[in-house]
Design an enzyme around this catalytic site. Sequence first.
Site, short mmCIF file in Angstrom:
data_model
loop_
_atom_site.label_atom_id
_atom_site.label_comp_id
_atom_site.label_asym_id
_atom_site.label_seq_id
_atom_site.Cartn_x
_atom_site.Cartn_y
_atom_site.Cartn_z
N ASN A 124 88.72 -45.58 26.86
CA ASN A 124 87.55 -45.15 27.65
C ASN A 124 87.87 -44.85 29.11
O ASN A 124 87.32 -43.93 29.70
CB ASN A 124 86.42 -46.19 27.52
N GLY A 131 90.08 -54.04 24.77
CA GLY A 131 89.65 -53.25 23.61
C GLY A 131 88.47 -53.92 22.94
O GLY A 131 87.77 -54.73 23.55
N THR A 157 86.12 -56.21 20.31
CA THR A 157 86.13 -57.64 19.95
C THR A 157 86.83 -57.86 18.60
O THR A 157 87.58 -58.83 18.44
CB THR A 157 84.68 -58.16 19.94
N ALA A 158 86.60 -56.95 17.65
CA ALA A 158 87.23 -57.12 16.33
C ALA A 158 88.76 -57.06 16.46
O ALA A 158 89.48 -57.87 15.86
CB ALA A 158 86.74 -56.04 15.37
N THR A 159 89.26 -56.13 17.26
CA THR A 159 90.72 -56.04 17.47
C THR A 159 91.22 -57.28 18.20
O THR A 159 92.30 -57.80 17.90
CB THR A 159 91.10 -54.77 18.27
N GLU A 183 90.20 -58.80 27.15
CA GLU A 183 89.00 -58.19 27.75
C GLU A 183 88.34 -57.37 26.66
O GLU A 183 88.86 -56.32 26.27
CB GLU A 183 89.40 -57.28 28.92
N CYS A 203 82.89 -50.39 29.50
CA CYS A 203 82.53 -51.73 29.01
C CYS A 203 81.47 -52.38 29.89
O CYS A 203 80.78 -53.30 29.47
CB CYS A 203 83.77 -52.60 28.94
N GLU A 212 91.05 -60.94 34.76
CA GLU A 212 91.98 -60.05 35.44
C GLU A 212 91.56 -59.97 36.90
O GLU A 212 90.60 -60.59 37.32
CB GLU A 212 91.93 -58.67 34.79
#
Length: 480
Positions: free
Chosen positions: A149, A225, A227-229, A247, A281, A460
């Site tokens: 993104n 990236g 949440t599933a990853t 993140e 995000c 971060e």
Amino acid sequence: MHIHNYINGHLTPAQSGNYLDNYDPSTGNVYSHIPDSDAADVQAAVEAAEKAFPAWSTCGLQERYRILHRIADLIQEQVEELAQAESRDSGKAISTSRTVDIPRAQANFRFFATAILHFSSESHHIEGQAINFTLRQPIGVVGCISPWNLPLYLFTWKIAPALAAGNCVVAKPSELTPMTAFLLSKICMEAGLPAGVLNIVHGLGPKAGQAIVEHPKIKAISFTGGTATGRILARTAAPMFKKLSLELGGKNPNLIFADCNFEEAVSTTVRSSFANNGQICLCGSRVYIERPLYEKFRNELVRRVRQLKVGDPFNDDTNMGALVSKQHKEKVMGYLSLAKEEGGAILCGGESVELPGGLSGGYYLSPAVVEGLPNTCRTNQEEIFGPVVTLQPFDTEEEAIAMANGVEYGLASTIWTQDISRASRVAERIQAGIVWVNCWLLRDLRTPFGGVKNSGVGREGGTEALRFFTEAKNVCIKYS
Ligand code: NDP
């Protein structure tokens, strides 16, 4: 055009010789090819990074500062070329690439080049007996994995602090947006970054990305990236005791109280909902409006959203370019159908936009505002990550906080009110890593950045990033 990996200071194809197609979202056509890298390429990158580590980690802060600063200078000099490449790769409006993505990539290098000069560690005195001092030493070889993104912006947000702290890096950009990472390889070569200090491996997440996460010599992973990853990464990296910074996704609330500065609240809400096609995000996707203001705010928001221009990303006056991919556009449109099934009314947008000529195959969608949905429905619970916001009224501060916190995510939030006591009260109780009061995306790179709940683990930014990319070692010296 063929993109190459950047390994051990050289531009090289994947060892397999295989390539993947890279699409231009504004036309839907393949316009370049990227290396389909696998574990063998990651292995070569790790070996190069290990070889480079002793010299890079001990070359001195001034030297690291000098090279990272030079990289920032070169990004600044090439801002137009990089902005064009970013828009071609991601479909985003050129005005966004020029004013947000590339300047921020430059700022990331400049900020961390300087930050490392000011980074300090602690000492703890045991009176009359001993002194403890803490060393914060580079970890070694670290992995950085970023999404599509904000391609160069987020890629450099990880790489710059990792390098500044003295680590060597194996990095993978999103397979959907590899071009500016490739151009960064050339910039690093021109800037004199020693071979192997930064290695960029292109390819698919489950193949090249997974090989980075699984590699035993890579001691820390910084990932941005979905949440599933993030879950897959955590499952792989946790048993190997790797340091992890995750993140992840968001479903951010905007709380609009009736005493807000109306003009600022409405104009910023248009931006915070639809900047970069809602594919940030930090974008707010749930707008909660205090009931006395609801109708006025909704009508004005919808009027302004209708004026946003969806068009050729390369036109200066385009507000919203193409979505990043055909699959992503289909996903967002799927959520719009779901919103209707769940009883929502689409007040504007949500339609596929067909542009003429060469742009007819591009992935364009008009920005959508939806109302009439309960907080608990899937449209209001799941991350859409596109140009879609929902509106809901609220009656009390308590109710607003409960609705804002009533999702599994907790990345960012905004509060619009002139009442400083209320702003402070609500900010304290919002479950999010970032709260903006009467503003949005006002960034200071020194502040902690990250989310709670399913939006991630770790922070971060500024000192947090430098701490993540170093190991603390305490040395205790007893007096004689
Ligand atoms: P993904 O999780 O699909 O991908 C992110 C990166 O991880 C890509 O480089 C991807 O490669 C790679 N990847 C995929 N699978 C694996 C794997 N098994 N092992 C290692 N790496 C892998 O996210 P998107 O690219 O779709 O980005 C959008 C998401 O990112 C949204 O959920 C958004 O909220 C979140 N995001 C969070 C931010 C934050 O700061 N919290 C900031 C920006 C975005 P490939 O592209 O090749 O699949």
